[in-house]
Design a protein around this motif. Structure first.
Motif, PDB file in Angstrom:
ATOM      1  N   GLN A   8       0.839  -1.202   0.000  1.00  0.00           N
ATOM      2  CA  GLN A   8       0.000   0.000   0.000  1.00  0.00           C
ATOM      3  C   GLN A   8       0.876   1.255   0.000  1.00  0.00           C
ATOM      4  O   GLN A   8       0.613   2.227  -0.697  1.00  0.00           O
ATOM      5  N   GLU A  10       2.364   1.757  -3.413  1.00  0.00           N
ATOM      6  CA  GLU A  10       1.314   2.220  -4.321  1.00  0.00           C
ATOM      7  C   GLU A  10       1.019   3.709  -4.108  1.00  0.00           C
ATOM      8  O   GLU A  10       0.809   4.465  -5.053  1.00  0.00           O
ATOM      9  N   THR A  11       0.965   4.125  -2.827  1.00  0.00           N
ATOM     10  CA  THR A  11       0.651   5.516  -2.520  1.00  0.00           C
ATOM     11  C   THR A  11       1.726   6.453  -3.076  1.00  0.00           C
ATOM     12  O   THR A  11       1.422   7.519  -3.612  1.00  0.00           O
ATOM     13  N   HIS A  27       1.102   6.700  -6.773  1.00  0.00           N
ATOM     14  CA  HIS A  27      -0.087   7.517  -7.043  1.00  0.00           C
ATOM     15  C   HIS A  27       0.200   8.992  -6.842  1.00  0.00           C
ATOM     16  O   HIS A  27      -0.143   9.830  -7.662  1.00  0.00           O
ATOM     17  N   LEU A  28       0.818   9.310  -5.699  1.00  0.00           N
ATOM     18  CA  LEU A  28       1.086  10.715  -5.393  1.00  0.00           C
ATOM     19  C   LEU A  28       1.987  11.321  -6.470  1.00  0.00           C
ATOM     20  O   LEU A  28       1.705  12.396  -7.005  1.00  0.00           O
ATOM     21  N   LEU A  35      -2.388  14.163  -5.672  1.00  0.00           N
ATOM     22  CA  LEU A  35      -3.350  13.927  -4.597  1.00  0.00           C
ATOM     23  C   LEU A  35      -4.762  14.311  -5.010  1.00  0.00           C
ATOM     24  O   LEU A  35      -5.746  13.823  -4.469  1.00  0.00           O
ATOM     25  N   ARG A  54      -8.105  12.431  -3.813  1.00  0.00           N
ATOM     26  CA  ARG A  54      -8.363  11.027  -4.149  1.00  0.00           C
ATOM     27  C   ARG A  54      -8.728  10.261  -2.884  1.00  0.00           C
ATOM     28  O   ARG A  54      -8.043  10.354  -1.870  1.00  0.00           O
ATOM     29  N   ASP A  90      -8.515   7.142  -2.340  1.00  0.00           N
ATOM     30  CA  ASP A  90      -7.710   5.955  -2.012  1.00  0.00           C
ATOM     31  C   ASP A  90      -6.380   6.280  -1.328  1.00  0.00           C
ATOM     32  O   ASP A  90      -5.555   5.408  -1.120  1.00  0.00           O
ATOM     33  N   VAL A  91      -6.163   7.558  -1.001  1.00  0.00           N
ATOM     34  CA  VAL A  91      -4.893   7.922  -0.376  1.00  0.00           C
ATOM     35  C   VAL A  91      -5.087   8.211   1.115  1.00  0.00           C
ATOM     36  O   VAL A  91      -5.945   8.997   1.504  1.00  0.00           O
ATOM     37  N   ASP A  92      -4.287   7.536   1.934  1.00  0.00           N
ATOM     38  CA  ASP A  92      -4.305   7.737   3.381  1.00  0.00           C
ATOM     39  C   ASP A  92      -3.706   9.120   3.699  1.00  0.00           C
ATOM     40  O   ASP A  92      -2.590   9.426   3.277  1.00  0.00           O
ATOM     41  N   LEU A 126      -0.344   9.351   5.631  1.00  0.00           N
ATOM     42  CA  LEU A 126       0.757   8.965   4.749  1.00  0.00           C
ATOM     43  C   LEU A 126       1.040  10.073   3.733  1.00  0.00           C
ATOM     44  O   LEU A 126       2.198  10.431   3.481  1.00  0.00           O
ATOM     45  N   ALA A 127      -0.031  10.644   3.172  1.00  0.00           N
ATOM     46  CA  ALA A 127       0.126  11.715   2.185  1.00  0.00           C
ATOM     47  C   ALA A 127       0.839  12.915   2.806  1.00  0.00           C
ATOM     48  O   ALA A 127       1.700  13.538   2.171  1.00  0.00           O
TER      49      ALA A 127
END
Lengths: 196, 196
Positions: A179, A182-183, A186-187, A192, B145, B147-149, B152-153
């Motif tokens: 995860q 993946e994050t 994605h970022l 975001l 988004r 799906d992003v924590d 964490l972001a």
């Protein structure tokens, strides 16, 4: 007593102790005395395994570098469009960083006072350049935003990835590790924000 | 001679020397002797201005923290949708980091051995939480988004921004500095990739 302990030591366990001490005290601030105390064996026992602390440093950063460069030889790093390759390399870089956390931490902290440190920094830059080349190729294929400077994007991407060594704590859950990788992807590649 | 030099010293110039030395040697590794040599004035002259090195640390990190918290009071940080506010704060954080580079560098490197260091770390976490709150609000408004924590972001966003202290070198061109702040915002919120 010392002989008995030395016999249970392998180059591998000695290396993991050395990496921990290097990360805690800094490479410059670590003496053979510190390594001997941390490992619980005499200095001469350490010299039985390695020529000195610089060899331990070389082995430790080599392990990190082998992990990183190994990614570039994996099928996912050479298949499909450049943007897919660079996303793959980003994801795998996070995974290698997590799997080899103390070794990559040490690699990112070396500062270039010895030949081994300078070599490690040079190899690290080489890896960054390979990723920058993939980003350039992805831009040429029209898959990266045209208004972003590639050199700057490479630095920010590695800034984000490498920051993990400052705050990431090993997690036993493999899904959690996936995860995280993946994050990061994605970022970096999708941002975001939901589509404007 | 010492007296003449002391007279030309202001708390401000002493602070900038101290911050340089702290960043070079680490706060723990810096003695009043080091500060005295770097400033070219006697230790007693330094004590004329400040109570000791911890006061210099407190002043230095306060300058960085005042710059960062000041952003949150600016109109752009409280106007419009949460996603616009957090983009604004991100852009301004990069600008403050560049404008106060040695001070923010010191702030990011303190590790918590003294009361002042622990206070600085606590204030820094407070700033990170304010930004995390904005990100949460933006997610609640449907602009981030799903799906992003967020936790964490926030870490990855600051990882990217804070990495600047490792590689950014002051640039006289204001347009270049603005471009850097814009690139960070684009990468973090829109991603590197063109729309899929």
């Amino acid at each position: 007593m010392t002989t008995a302990k030395r016999d249970t030591y392998t180059p591998e366990t000695l290396l993991s102790v050395a990496v921990r001490v290097f990360n805690e005290r800094g490479y410059d601030g670590t003496s053979m005395e510190h390594l001997s105390k941390a490992a619980g064996i005499s200095k001469s026992s350490i010299y039985h395994h390695v020529s000195g602390k610089e060899e331990l440093l070389r082995r430790a950063v080599s392990r990190a570098l082998d992990g990183l460069f190994g990614i570039l030889d994996e099928p996912g790093a050479g298949r499909g469009k450049a943007v897919e390759q660079v996303e793959y390399v980003t994801r795998r870089t996070v995974e290698v960083l997590i799997a080899e956390l103390p070794y990559v931490t040490l690699l990112l902290r070396v500062r270039g006072n010895t030949a081994t440190e300078r070599w490690a920094m040079e190899r690290r830059r080489e890896f960054d350049h390979k990723v920058a080349d993939l980003l350039k190729a992805a831009a040429a294929e029209g898959d990266l935003r045209a208004d972003v400077d590639i050199r700057l994007a490479t630095r920010l991407l590695f800034g984000m990835i490498n920051s993990l060594v400052e705050w990431y704590r090993p997690h036993p859950d493999a899904a959690e590790r996936e995860q995280l990788a993946e994050t990061v992807v994605h970022l970096a590649f999708d941002g975001l924000r939901t589509a404007r």
